[in-house]
Design a protein around this motif. Structure first.
Motif, PDB file in Angstrom:
ATOM      1  N   ILE A  37      39.572  51.852  39.212  1.00 55.81           N
ATOM      2  CA  ILE A  37      40.733  51.043  39.593  1.00 55.81           C
ATOM      3  C   ILE A  37      40.289  49.922  40.528  1.00 55.81           C
ATOM      4  CG2 ILE A  37      43.022  51.087  40.646  1.00 55.81           C
ATOM      5  CD1 ILE A  37      42.726  52.742  38.037  1.00 55.81           C
ATOM      6  N   GLU A  38      39.441  50.259  41.499  1.00 57.56           N
ATOM      7  CA  GLU A  38      38.961  49.250  42.441  1.00 57.56           C
ATOM      8  C   GLU A  38      38.146  48.171  41.742  1.00 57.56           C
ATOM      9  OE1 GLU A  38      38.699  51.704  46.614  1.00 57.56           O
ATOM     10  OE2 GLU A  38      36.863  51.479  45.468  1.00 57.56           O
ATOM     11  N   MET A  39      37.286  48.586  40.835  1.00 58.91           N
ATOM     12  CA  MET A  39      36.445  47.612  40.132  1.00 58.91           C
ATOM     13  C   MET A  39      37.286  46.691  39.257  1.00 58.91           C
ATOM     14  SD  MET A  39      33.239  50.152  39.263  1.00 58.91           S
ATOM     15  CE  MET A  39      32.191  48.947  38.441  1.00 58.91           C
ATOM     16  N   ALA A  40      38.339  47.258  38.648  1.00 51.48           N
ATOM     17  CA  ALA A  40      39.251  46.435  37.846  1.00 51.48           C
ATOM     18  C   ALA A  40      39.966  45.406  38.730  1.00 51.48           C
ATOM     19  CB  ALA A  40      40.262  47.319  37.134  1.00 51.48           C
ATOM     20  N   ALA A  41      40.388  45.837  39.933  1.00 49.78           N
ATOM     21  CA  ALA A  41      41.063  44.923  40.863  1.00 49.78           C
ATOM     22  C   ALA A  41      40.110  43.836  41.346  1.00 49.78           C
ATOM     23  CB  ALA A  41      41.623  45.710  42.050  1.00 49.78           C
ATOM     24  N   GLU A  42      38.870  44.214  41.667  1.00 50.39           N
ATOM     25  CA  GLU A  42      37.893  43.235  42.146  1.00 50.39           C
ATOM     26  C   GLU A  42      37.592  42.188  41.074  1.00 50.39           C
ATOM     27  OE1 GLU A  42      34.447  45.150  43.738  1.00 50.39           O
ATOM     28  OE2 GLU A  42      35.570  46.192  45.322  1.00 50.39           O
ATOM     29  N   LYS A 100      39.588  41.377  38.449  1.00 52.33           N
ATOM     30  CA  LYS A 100      40.781  40.607  38.090  1.00 52.33           C
ATOM     31  C   LYS A 100      41.165  39.588  39.159  1.00 52.33           C
ATOM     32  CE  LYS A 100      45.568  41.230  36.545  1.00 52.33           C
ATOM     33  NZ  LYS A 100      45.386  40.530  35.266  1.00 52.33           N
ATOM     34  N   PHE A 101      41.036  39.997  40.425  1.00 48.25           N
ATOM     35  CA  PHE A 101      41.524  39.144  41.511  1.00 48.25           C
ATOM     36  C   PHE A 101      40.399  38.505  42.329  1.00 48.25           C
ATOM     37  CE2 PHE A 101      44.874  42.405  40.836  1.00 48.25           C
ATOM     38  CZ  PHE A 101      45.885  41.555  40.394  1.00 48.25           C
ATOM     39  N   SER A 102      39.143  38.688  41.888  1.00 51.78           N
ATOM     40  CA  SER A 102      37.977  38.090  42.563  1.00 51.78           C
ATOM     41  C   SER A 102      37.949  38.451  44.049  1.00 51.78           C
ATOM     42  CB  SER A 102      37.983  36.567  42.384  1.00 51.78           C
ATOM     43  OG  SER A 102      37.924  36.241  41.025  1.00 51.78           O
ATOM     44  N   ILE A 103      38.059  39.739  44.317  1.00 54.89           N
ATOM     45  CA  ILE A 103      38.014  40.219  45.704  1.00 54.89           C
ATOM     46  C   ILE A 103      36.833  41.168  45.852  1.00 54.89           C
ATOM     47  CG2 ILE A 103      40.492  39.971  46.104  1.00 54.89           C
ATOM     48  CD1 ILE A 103      40.746  43.015  45.565  1.00 54.89           C
ATOM     49  N   ARG A 104      36.452  41.422  47.096  1.00 52.59           N
ATOM     50  CA  ARG A 104      35.379  42.373  47.381  1.00 52.59           C
ATOM     51  C   ARG A 104      35.788  43.243  48.553  1.00 52.59           C
ATOM     52  NH1 ARG A 104      31.133  43.620  44.286  1.00 52.59           N
ATOM     53  NH2 ARG A 104      29.605  43.596  45.974  1.00 52.59           N
ATOM     54  N   LEU A 105      35.325  44.475  48.518  1.00 50.31           N
ATOM     55  CA  LEU A 105      35.579  45.392  49.621  1.00 50.31           C
ATOM     56  C   LEU A 105      35.005  44.796  50.904  1.00 50.31           C
ATOM     57  CD1 LEU A 105      36.768  48.378  49.608  1.00 50.31           C
ATOM     58  CD2 LEU A 105      34.412  49.108  49.941  1.00 50.31           C
ATOM     59  N   GLY A 106      35.798  44.784  51.962  1.00 49.34           N
ATOM     60  CA  GLY A 106      35.328  44.250  53.236  1.00 49.34           C
ATOM     61  C   GLY A 106      35.716  42.807  53.473  1.00 49.34           C
ATOM     62  N   GLN A 107      36.099  42.092  52.418  1.00 48.99           N
ATOM     63  CA  GLN A 107      36.480  40.685  52.577  1.00 48.99           C
ATOM     64  C   GLN A 107      37.932  40.531  53.009  1.00 48.99           C
ATOM     65  OE1 GLN A 107      35.590  38.899  48.774  1.00 48.99           O
ATOM     66  NE2 GLN A 107      33.420  38.637  49.258  1.00 48.99           N
ATOM     67  N   ILE A 108      38.751  41.528  52.685  1.00 54.05           N
ATOM     68  CA  ILE A 108      40.172  41.491  53.059  1.00 54.05           C
ATOM     69  C   ILE A 108      40.526  42.830  53.697  1.00 54.05           C
ATOM     70  CG2 ILE A 108      40.857  39.818  51.290  1.00 54.05           C
ATOM     71  CD1 ILE A 108      41.723  42.110  49.514  1.00 54.05           C
ATOM     72  N   SER A 109      41.721  42.898  54.259  1.00 56.95           N
ATOM     73  CA  SER A 109      42.138  44.136  54.922  1.00 56.95           C
ATOM     74  C   SER A 109      42.339  45.255  53.907  1.00 56.95           C
ATOM     75  CB  SER A 109      43.445  43.917  55.682  1.00 56.95           C
ATOM     76  OG  SER A 109      44.538  43.777  54.776  1.00 56.95           O
ATOM     77  N   ARG A 110      42.325  46.465  54.417  1.00 54.47           N
ATOM     78  CA  ARG A 110      42.533  47.630  53.546  1.00 54.47           C
ATOM     79  C   ARG A 110      43.895  47.578  52.877  1.00 54.47           C
ATOM     80  NH1 ARG A 110      40.368  53.609  54.999  1.00 54.47           N
ATOM     81  NH2 ARG A 110      40.972  54.683  53.081  1.00 54.47           N
ATOM     82  N   GLU A 111      44.916  47.216  53.627  1.00 48.25           N
ATOM     83  CA  GLU A 111      46.271  47.132  53.073  1.00 48.25           C
ATOM     84  C   GLU A 111      46.323  46.127  51.925  1.00 48.25           C
ATOM     85  OE1 GLU A 111      48.857  48.858  53.440  1.00 48.25           O
ATOM     86  OE2 GLU A 111      49.153  49.585  55.483  1.00 48.25           O
ATOM     87  N   GLU A 112      45.699  44.958  52.131  1.00 48.38           N
ATOM     88  CA  GLU A 112      45.700  43.938  51.078  1.00 48.38           C
ATOM     89  C   GLU A 112      44.944  44.433  49.851  1.00 48.38           C
ATOM     90  OE1 GLU A 112      45.582  39.542  52.863  1.00 48.38           O
ATOM     91  OE2 GLU A 112      44.100  40.859  53.825  1.00 48.38           O
TER      92      GLU A 112
END
Length: 816
Positions: A111-116, A118-130
């Protein structure tokens, strides 16, 4: 003239009357995929297969593997879950109360990899809530395609509604499921089976978390092997050491040579100076070095591979970790700091080349550990993690394996091999976000661990603990644990969740153990092993009775079907083109546990569809005749075909309970085509119509009763395999739900005087003789000589082949 007209109209009316009587009850001329939707729609609407908790029947439970919801169902899912449905349908007909729930896996890295992605995000770059918000968006957008595909395939899960009741669809990220995961952690903690320790762990830079040994695959990777110069501190002489990881020179803690290698015995006790970094490291003799590999000298670094880890533990060396948790080099790496590992390797080689410190280079194939999910190369980093004890359970796990029935039996060896390979306790904590949180808080003052009471779903990273002050020191400020569980720590509770362990103790006591764990062979070392381990630690019992290991689906060339290989067949394309029933029949025919894998192609599925057409045609013919009333006389032809059906019933009753649908279905298919349709129907067709009154009413009834017996038996035997066509035919002809009927049991065999194989050969000989003479199959045979044992079926033979006279001798002679 008037009399002739009257007779003409009389015979015309008689013709229409006879054909009206023999109008088939099955109105459709052929089975079609359009007939499937109303059937599975009815099953869903009426909740036909809901689990009955009040039933007195024994429980048969299936721990159905929950597929990930963010990916469409692939051909492997469609095949193996359809087989599971056959198991469930058979057990219902065999008198069991079947618990067959569908789960949906919504947890963890996929799920996390799909989100990263799809939305071009990385763990640690944004808050946990986001970050969690983006994961939820992925799940919201994930369609119900998986559930829809299973429905169209005719699956009979207990419910199509999501909930927490017995048999309802469960989601692995629901508060109820996660609460049970946390409850198992609390129990295991209190049993002293979980501890925290800082150790060197497998680390995936792509997933940015610790991974267990069971989550590692291996790949043969082409890499550069470089011979580089070190210097002896005491003498200044050069020594040459080969390595594929020059970026780890900064982490070198010792250089070793084999104790029997006379080339280097003079170096014992001296120090080597590392190139570029100029650090002094001791030189020692050690059997890990191989005299015939490279130069015979090895630099031991922290950490290039598992050998390094074991060496550092043995020699009690202090690790020099040079990789950060984001997969880049740290301050220890000096001028390489901040670079990704591959970039650091290239830059280090350039630096060595500029200083003429590279003696030789060559390309080699290196067996490299990779993450089974991201495919990134595994690195080794010392981190503090929670561990579940498993080393002390290895022998017990082998005992557990011996108590489980494996299908096929050779699959058991996969589990035993993995148990032997286990070398460390299971690291169960992960540094990710979208997973079940570890339910622990820490006192800010004394660091005492606070565990909550069991039963709730806790999120320590954002919630306060269930106490106001520390029971040890009285402090009122706390720090919540931020780590989450390994996804297999979640998945390993699936049979406990399905059987309502701790939630409904009375039901759990009645239903345990879970009857069947069906799953793929590639996750034996994870899902199966961890479930057996953890559930034994929690319950003290073996959680499964049977384990069924499915295989891969291959294309016609024998290559595993996959999206990446561009050879997969979309199950929805199959359903839209052929319908579900041909696919289901193909699955049973192909699903041979004695061979390795399934071979799939459109041609094979289309071939299965032709068998359904044959079944429909046979059923449609038989449906022209009502079940007879009155006296019944079975001729030996009837007794013969009944014996054939009884053999099929025996075979299915012998094989179905042990998950072998292949052999019975292949036999049923052969019987339908080569025995019933090709021979028996042709032999008794005249007797069934009996237009010329050649047979008594009782003899005609014998043929009709036998035809219906054959049809009903085939439908009942195939009902678990092809549930929709059998339901439709049986409902139309018998006005009953075939899936509510009892599975047939073999009865006594009839005595017959002729060898069946000779009858089949005789029919074929007669038809061939007529064909060779270019005659109609209805052409009269003036005389035929047959062996004496065919005398008992003379009437059927005469009627079927239009034979005028039969005499008996040892050999067959036909006079046309």
């Amino acid at each position: 003239m008037i009399k002739r007209k009257v007779m003409h109209y009389f015979f015309k009316l008689l013709f229409f009357f006879l054909h009206a009587v023999n109008e088939p009850k099955l109105q459709e001329k052929a089975w079609s995929k359009e007939l499937e939707k109303p059937i599975y729609g009815e099953w869903k609407q009426t909740k036909r297969y809901a689990f009955d908790k009040k039933s007195k029947k024994p429980v048969y439970s299936i721990d159905t593997p929950p597929p990930y919801v963010n990916a469409p169902i692939h051909i492997g899912h469609a095949t193996t879950y359809t087989l599971m449905d056959m198991f469930a349908r058979y057990r219902r007909m065999a008198g069991y109360n079947v618990l067959f729930p569908l789960g949906l896996d919504r947890n963890g890295l996929p799920i996390e990899m799909a989100a990263e992605k799809k939305f071009s995000i990385r763990l640690g770059q944004i808050s946990r809530e986001e970050y969690l918000g983006y994961c939820n968006k992925v799940l919201e957008e994930a369609s119900a395609e998986s559930v829809s595909t299973f429905l169209k395939l005719g699956h009979s899960y207990n419910s199509w509604d999501i909930g927490t009741g017995i048999g309802e669809i469960y989601e692995t990220d629901s508060p109820d499921y996660r609460a049970l995961t946390q409850e198992t952690f609390i129990d295991l903690w209190q049993k002293g089976l979980i501890y925290e320790a800082e150790r060197t762990n497998n680390y995936c830079p792509g997933c940015r978390t610790t991974v267990a040994d069971s989550e590692i695959d291996y790949a043969d990777v082409q890499t550069l092997f470089s011979d580089i110069k070190f210097t002896i501190a005491e003498t200044g002489e050069d020594i040459i050491i080969g390595t594929t990881r020059p970026e780890f020179v900064c982490s070198c803690a010792m250089v070793i040579y084999h104790p029997e290698d006379t080339r280097y015995k003079h170096l014992e006790g001296k120090y080597a100076v590392t190139p570029i970094f100029n650090e002094k490291v001791p030189i020692r003799a050690h059997p890990l070095a191989q005299m015939d590999k490279g130069t015979g000298l090895v630099m031991m670094c922290s950490f290039g591979d598992y050998t390094d880890i074991r060496f550092f533990r043995e020699m009690t060396l202090q690790p020099k970790i040079s990789i950060t948790t984001d997969g880049t080099m740290n301050e220890r790496a000096g001028f390489l700091q901040g670079l990704k590992i591959k970039e650091a390797r290239k830059k280090m080689l350039v630096a060595l080349q500029e200083k003429n410190l590279i003696v030789n280079q060559r390309t080699v194939t290196h067996r490299t550990p990779i993450c089974e999910r991201s495919k990134d190369h595994i690195e080794f980093i010392a981190m503090k993690e929670f561990y579940l004890k498993q080393i002390e359970c290895k022998e017990k796990m082998k005992d557990i394996a011996d108590k489980i029935a494996f299908y096929s039996p050779q699959s058991k060896q996969i589990l035993l091999d993995w148990i032997d390979a286990v070398s460390i306790d299971w690291p169960i904590s992960r540094r990710r976000f979208y997973a079940t949180e570890i339910p622990i808080w820490y006192c800010e003052k004394c660091n005492d661990v606070i565990l909550p009471v069991k039963g709730g779903y806790y999120r320590p990273w954002k919630e306060q603990p269930p106490i106001k002050k520390c029971l040890k020191c009285g402090n009122t400020t706390f720090r919540g644990e931020e780590r989450v569980f390994d996804t297999w720590f979640d998945s390993s509770i699936s049979p406990l969740y399905v059987l309502k362990w701790s939630r409904d103790k009375k039901f759990f006591a009645k239903a345990k153990p879970c009857t069947l764990r069906p799953q793929g062979k590639e996750i034996v070392r994870t899902w199966l092993y961890y479930t057996l381990l953890k559930d034994y630690q929690l319950t003290g019992e073996v959680i499964f009775h049977d384990v069924w290991i499915n295989h891969h689906v291959l294309d016609e060339k024998g290559k595993k079907m996959s999206k990446s290989a561009n050879n997969a067949i979309d199950p929805n394309v199959i359903i839209n083109k052929y319908g579900a029933e041909p696919f289901r029949l193909w699955t049973a025919v192909e699903g041979n546990l004695d061979k390795d894998d399934f071979i799939c192609s459109y041609e094979r599925i289309d071939g299965a569809g032709k068998t359904l057409t044959k079944l429909w045609n046979v059923a449609r013919f038989i449906s022209m005749f009502p079940k007879p009333k009155g006296d019944v006389e079975l001729l030996e032809t009837d007794k013969w075909i009944r014996n054939e059906v009884e053999c099929l019933i025996h075979l299915a009753g012998e094989k179905y309970p042990f998950y072998d649908f292949h052999n019975p279905v292949v036999a049923i298919k052969h019987f339908l085509w080569e025995t019933l349709a090709s021979h028996y129907l042709e032999l008794v067709k005249s007797r069934a119509y009996n237009e010329h009154n050649l047979f008594t009413q009782a003899q005609q009834n014998g043929a009709l009763q036998t035809l219906h017996f054959c049809l009903d038996s085939i439908l009942l035997l195939l009902a678990p395999v092809t549930p929709m066509i059998t339901y439709h035919i049986y409902k139309t002809l018998r006005n009953q739900d075939i899936h509510a009927e009892q599975f047939p049991k073999q009865t006594a065999m009839h005595k017959i005087t002729f060898p069946p194989e000779e009858l089949i050969a005789l029919n074929s000989t007669i038809w061939k003789a007529k064909k060779d003479k270019q005659l109609s199959l209805k052409a009269e045979i003036s005389s035929i000589t047959l062996p004496e044992h065919f005398k008992s079926i003379e009437m059927d033979l005469k009627a079927a082949h239009t034979i005028k006279r039969i005499t008996y001798a040892k050999e067959v002679f036909i006079e046309l």
